[in-house]
Design a protein around this motif. Structure first.
Motif, short mmCIF file in Angstrom:
data_model
loop_
_atom_site.label_atom_id
_atom_site.label_comp_id
_atom_site.label_asym_id
_atom_site.label_seq_id
_atom_site.Cartn_x
_atom_site.Cartn_y
_atom_site.Cartn_z
N GLY A 16 0.93 -0.93 -0.02
CA GLY A 16 0.21 0.18 -0.19
C GLY A 16 0.40 1.11 -0.15
O GLY A 16 -0.26 2.52 -0.03
N THR A 17 2.35 1.76 -0.46
CA THR A 17 3.02 2.56 0.21
C THR A 17 3.15 3.41 -1.23
O THR A 17 3.75 4.62 -1.39
N ARG A 18 2.51 2.80 -2.64
CA ARG A 18 2.87 3.42 -3.90
C ARG A 18 1.67 2.74 -4.96
O ARG A 18 0.97 2.07 -4.28
N ILE A 157 6.30 -14.87 -18.06
CA ILE A 157 5.43 -15.79 -16.50
C ILE A 157 4.59 -14.29 -16.08
O ILE A 157 3.86 -14.65 -14.72
N TYR A 158 5.09 -13.64 -15.64
CA TYR A 158 3.75 -12.50 -14.98
C TYR A 158 2.10 -12.47 -15.63
O TYR A 158 1.64 -12.40 -14.97
N ALA A 159 1.91 -13.01 -16.67
CA ALA A 159 1.00 -12.76 -17.78
C ALA A 159 0.37 -14.57 -17.02
O ALA A 159 -1.05 -14.69 -16.87
N LYS A 192 0.08 4.53 -14.19
CA LYS A 192 0.84 5.87 -13.83
C LYS A 192 1.11 5.02 -12.11
O LYS A 192 1.33 5.64 -11.34
N THR A 193 1.83 4.25 -12.24
CA THR A 193 3.01 4.32 -11.24
C THR A 193 4.58 4.12 -10.65
O THR A 193 4.69 4.00 -12.26
N SER A 194 5.35 3.43 -10.29
CA SER A 194 6.51 3.39 -10.39
C SER A 194 6.95 2.22 -11.04
O SER A 194 7.85 1.30 -10.97
N LEU A 195 5.88 0.89 -11.10
CA LEU A 195 5.79 -0.43 -12.25
C LEU A 195 6.78 0.06 -12.84
O LEU A 195 7.52 -1.50 -13.14
P1 NDP Z 1 4.48 -0.02 -7.69
O1 NDP Z 1 5.42 -1.00 -7.90
O2 NDP Z 1 3.96 1.13 -8.25
O3 NDP Z 1 3.77 -0.20 -6.46
C1 NDP Z 1 3.48 -1.80 -5.48
C2 NDP Z 1 3.23 -1.53 -3.90
O4 NDP Z 1 3.85 -3.11 -3.86
C3 NDP Z 1 4.64 -0.68 -3.02
O5 NDP Z 1 4.30 -0.84 -2.41
C4 NDP Z 1 5.75 -2.11 -2.86
O6 NDP Z 1 6.07 -1.51 -1.46
C5 NDP Z 1 4.96 -3.10 -2.34
N1 NDP Z 1 5.91 -4.35 -2.86
C6 NDP Z 1 6.05 -4.86 -3.92
N2 NDP Z 1 6.28 -5.81 -3.95
C7 NDP Z 1 6.35 -6.28 -2.31
C8 NDP Z 1 6.37 -7.88 -1.76
N3 NDP Z 1 6.71 -8.96 -2.11
N4 NDP Z 1 5.87 -7.45 -0.50
C9 NDP Z 1 5.35 -6.72 0.19
N5 NDP Z 1 5.12 -5.17 -0.61
C10 NDP Z 1 5.35 -5.52 -1.71
O7 NDP Z 1 3.11 -1.29 -8.56
P2 NDP Z 1 1.60 -0.86 -8.79
O8 NDP Z 1 0.95 -0.29 -8.34
O9 NDP Z 1 1.97 -0.57 -10.83
O10 NDP Z 1 1.25 -2.54 -8.88
C11 NDP Z 1 -0.13 -3.03 -8.42
C12 NDP Z 1 -0.41 -4.28 -8.36
O11 NDP Z 1 -1.25 -4.07 -9.74
C13 NDP Z 1 0.17 -6.14 -9.23
O12 NDP Z 1 0.07 -6.19 -8.89
C14 NDP Z 1 0.74 -5.22 -10.30
O13 NDP Z 1 0.51 -6.46 -11.32
C15 NDP Z 1 -0.80 -4.62 -11.08
N6 NDP Z 1 -0.85 -4.07 -12.37
C16 NDP Z 1 -0.04 -2.80 -12.22
C17 NDP Z 1 -0.41 -2.21 -13.30
C18 NDP Z 1 0.22 -0.52 -13.81
O14 NDP Z 1 0.10 -0.65 -14.97
N7 NDP Z 1 0.76 -0.28 -13.22
C19 NDP Z 1 -0.77 -2.96 -14.70
C20 NDP Z 1 -1.67 -4.30 -14.49
C21 NDP Z 1 -1.50 -4.50 -13.06
P3 NDP Z 1 7.88 -1.86 -1.52
O15 NDP Z 1 8.30 -1.93 -3.06
O16 NDP Z 1 8.33 -1.02 -0.37
O17 NDP Z 1 7.88 -3.01 -1.04
#
Ligand code: NDP
Length: 256
Positions: A16-18, A157-159, A192-195
């Motif tokens: 929930g942090t990003r 793998i993601y898919a 729009k996220t850090s991912l």
């Molecule tokens: P971000 O990388 O922006 O944020 C991910 C969040 O999850 C951060 O708070 C991160 O904090 C936390 N996190 C990541 N890995 C772990 C872990 N192993 N344990 C605990 N916390 C974790 O990702 P998004 O918001 O983009 O993605 C969220 C979900 O949405 C994912 O499941 C992604 O696959 C899905 N998604 C995203 C898309 C996109 O375009 N952004 C499109 C489709 C799906 P920290 O790194 O500090 O642990």
């Protein structure tokens, strides 16, 4: 009215942090839920918890790597003691991706993506089941991806991990309906996220995405969190087992 409120409910949101998870935590809290979240980075987690406290939200959190079985168990023990053994909402959001051509994946890549995206969600459902049941009114929401529905070149793998999540959604919906637990799934397109920040900073790549996306833009995180929140509301009480895309029309766009 109360059909459109989460007042008095409790929720766990992983990651929930990003990004999407952050937006989900805030929106559930805005609708009245008391929320627990986790991430791996303690400093960032504490910063978020302080900001939420200043905004007047009831949001708790602790460090947990969702890909670790023992840390998942600890997390649920903490959630259980914080919420007196009852949980209404579980949002399995934490996820990651390793992008490579299929032939180049190592077994470490495979484990990392599967553990973070699928094993964590599966195990957290098992661990929270008694709490969800005890609440009398449970709702699980998985964050999948349109990559689970159609080939988008975002890595195999993601898919696979996300496609398994879609089926898990259906199985739990049927198996746990008797316990008054619903299970639904949200499949976003680029958000729009850090991912995905490196990809959406690339103009050429974005143009390619937009050329296939009827609503000519990338999603904001609150356009995903709003559906997650809706699926948890009493207003969604007859909706279970569904995967809904939030994709600006991408997955229905053949050609014109
Ligand atoms: P971000 O990388 O922006 O944020 C991910 C969040 O999850 C951060 O708070 C991160 O904090 C936390 N996190 C990541 N890995 C772990 C872990 N192993 N344990 C605990 N916390 C974790 O990702 P998004 O918001 O983009 O993605 C969220 C979900 O949405 C994912 O499941 C992604 O696959 C899905 N998604 C995203 C898309 C996109 O375009 N952004 C499109 C489709 C799906 P920290 O790194 O500090 O642990």
């Amino acid at each position: 009215g109360s059909r459109w409120s989460l007042k008095g409910t409790t929720a766990l949101v992983t990651g929930g942090t990003r990004g999407i998870g952050h937006a989900v935590v805030e929106e559930l809290a805005e609708f009245g839920a008391t929320v627990y979240t986790c991430s791996r980075n303690e400093e960032e987690l504490n910063k978020c918890l302080n900001e939420w406290k200043d905004k007047g939200f009831s949001i708790y959190g602790s460090v947990c790597n969702a890909s670790s079985p023992s840390q998942r168990k600890e997390l649920i023990q903490q959630v259980s003691s914080t919420f007196n053994g009852k949980l209404n909402i579980l949002v399995n959001n934490a996820g990651t991706n390793v992008r490579k051509p299929t032939i180049e994946f190592t077994s470490e890549d495979y484990s990392k993506v599967m553990n973070t995206n699928l094993d964590s969600a599966f195990h957290l459902c098992q661990l929270t089941y008694p709490l969800l049941k005890e609440s009398g009114n449970g709702s699980i929401v998985f964050i999948s991806s349109v990559a689970s529905l159609t080939c988008v070149g975002s890595a195999t793998i993601y898919a696979l991990s996300k496609a398994a999540i879609n089926q898990l959604t259906k199985n739990l919906a049927c198996e746990w309906a008797k316990d008054n637990i619903r299970s639904n799934c949200v499949a976003p397109w680029y958000t729009k996220t850090s991912l995905v920040k490196d990809f959406i900073a690339n103009k050429e790549f974005v143009n390619e995405i937009l050329s296939r996306t009827p609503i000519q833009r990338i999603a904001e995180t609150n356009e995903v969190s709003s559906l997650v929140t809706f699926l948890c509301l009493p207003a969604a009480s007859y909706i279970t087992g569904q995967t809904v895309s939030v994709d600006g029309g991408f997955t229905v766009n053949g050609f014109q």
